[in-house]
Write a protein that holds these residues in place. Structure first.
Motif, PDB file in Angstrom:
ATOM      1  N   GLU A 118       0.849  -1.189   0.000  1.00  0.00           N
ATOM      2  CA  GLU A 118       0.000   0.000   0.000  1.00  0.00           C
ATOM      3  C   GLU A 118       0.888   1.243   0.000  1.00  0.00           C
ATOM      4  N   LEU A 119       0.560   2.194  -0.882  1.00  0.00           N
ATOM      5  CA  LEU A 119       1.341   3.409  -1.028  1.00  0.00           C
ATOM      6  C   LEU A 119       0.412   4.609  -0.941  1.00  0.00           C
ATOM      7  N   LEU A 120       0.786   5.586  -0.119  1.00  0.00           N
ATOM      8  CA  LEU A 120       0.038   6.828   0.035  1.00  0.00           C
ATOM      9  C   LEU A 120       0.855   7.937  -0.622  1.00  0.00           C
ATOM     10  N   THR A 121       0.223   8.702  -1.520  1.00  0.00           N
ATOM     11  CA  THR A 121       0.863   9.852  -2.140  1.00  0.00           C
ATOM     12  C   THR A 121       0.060  11.092  -1.766  1.00  0.00           C
ATOM     13  N   LEU A 122       0.736  12.072  -1.212  1.00  0.00           N
ATOM     14  CA  LEU A 122       0.107  13.321  -0.777  1.00  0.00           C
ATOM     15  C   LEU A 122       0.842  14.470  -1.464  1.00  0.00           C
ATOM     16  N   THR A 123       0.088  15.305  -2.187  1.00  0.00           N
ATOM     17  CA  THR A 123       0.674  16.450  -2.888  1.00  0.00           C
ATOM     18  C   THR A 123      -0.059  17.714  -2.443  1.00  0.00           C
ATOM     19  N   ILE A 124       0.710  18.768  -2.147  1.00  0.00           N
ATOM     20  CA  ILE A 124       0.125  20.047  -1.775  1.00  0.00           C
ATOM     21  C   ILE A 124       0.607  21.092  -2.776  1.00  0.00           C
ATOM     22  N   THR A 125      -0.356  21.862  -3.319  1.00  0.00           N
ATOM     23  CA  THR A 125      -0.078  22.827  -4.370  1.00  0.00           C
ATOM     24  C   THR A 125      -0.715  24.159  -4.010  1.00  0.00           C
ATOM     25  N   PRO A 126       0.022  25.269  -4.082  1.00  0.00           N
ATOM     26  CA  PRO A 126      -0.593  26.572  -3.773  1.00  0.00           C
ATOM     27  C   PRO A 126      -1.652  26.936  -4.820  1.00  0.00           C
ATOM     28  N   ILE A 127      -2.688  27.610  -4.363  1.00  0.00           N
ATOM     29  CA  ILE A 127      -3.738  28.101  -5.249  1.00  0.00           C
ATOM     30  C   ILE A 127      -3.580  29.617  -5.332  1.00  0.00           C
ATOM     31  N   ASP A 128      -3.469  30.135  -6.518  1.00  0.00           N
ATOM     32  CA  ASP A 128      -3.289  31.577  -6.706  1.00  0.00           C
ATOM     33  C   ASP A 128      -4.596  32.311  -6.499  1.00  0.00           C
TER      34      ASP A 128
END
Length: 128
Positions: A118-128
């Motif tokens: 099992e693999l968890l991928t978490l991505t955080i991206t700024p919103i303009d």
């Protein structure tokens, strides 16, 4: 009396410089859970500095709950660091609790896996 007025005027003139905090920025959080190479859960939500975010999804009899908090880490000026603390559970049992530190306004990602496939991928991206 004039001295008190000058001191007050000086303080009032200086106050905006100290009172201007960087506006809280919004970020988009993308979360994926992959089991044995197959994505089983994918969710997207928004998070604001200092505010929690949560999401949940049910797949094949399993309920995944995701909670995250985003806050500022002590830093200098525009290079302030942010920290994301996340918790993912499946059927109320915690499966991952990643913590990610990144520069304000930057995109960042973390992958957490274990021996079960099992693999968890978490991505955080700024919103303009």
């Amino acid at each position: 009396m004039i001295r008190a007025a000058l001191i007050s005027a000086t303080l009032l003139a200086a106050t905006p410089a100290f009172a201007q905090d960087a506006a809280a920025q919004r970020y988009q959080l993308d979360l994926s859970v992959v089991q044995n190479g197959v994505e089983v859960v994918s969710t997207r939500t928004q998070i604001l500095e200092g505010m929690p975010a949560s999401a949940s999804a049910s797949v094949g009899g399993a309920t995944y709950d995701f909670e995250a908090s985003l806050f500022t880490v002590q830093g200098d000026g525009t290079d302030a660091q942010m920290q994301l603390e996340a918790h993912l559970s499946r059927n109320e049992a915690q499966i991952a609790a990643p913590r990610l530190t990144f520069l304000r306004g930057s995109k960042a990602a973390v992958r957490v896996g274990d021996g079960s496939g099992e693999l968890l991928t978490l991505t955080i991206t700024p919103i303009d």
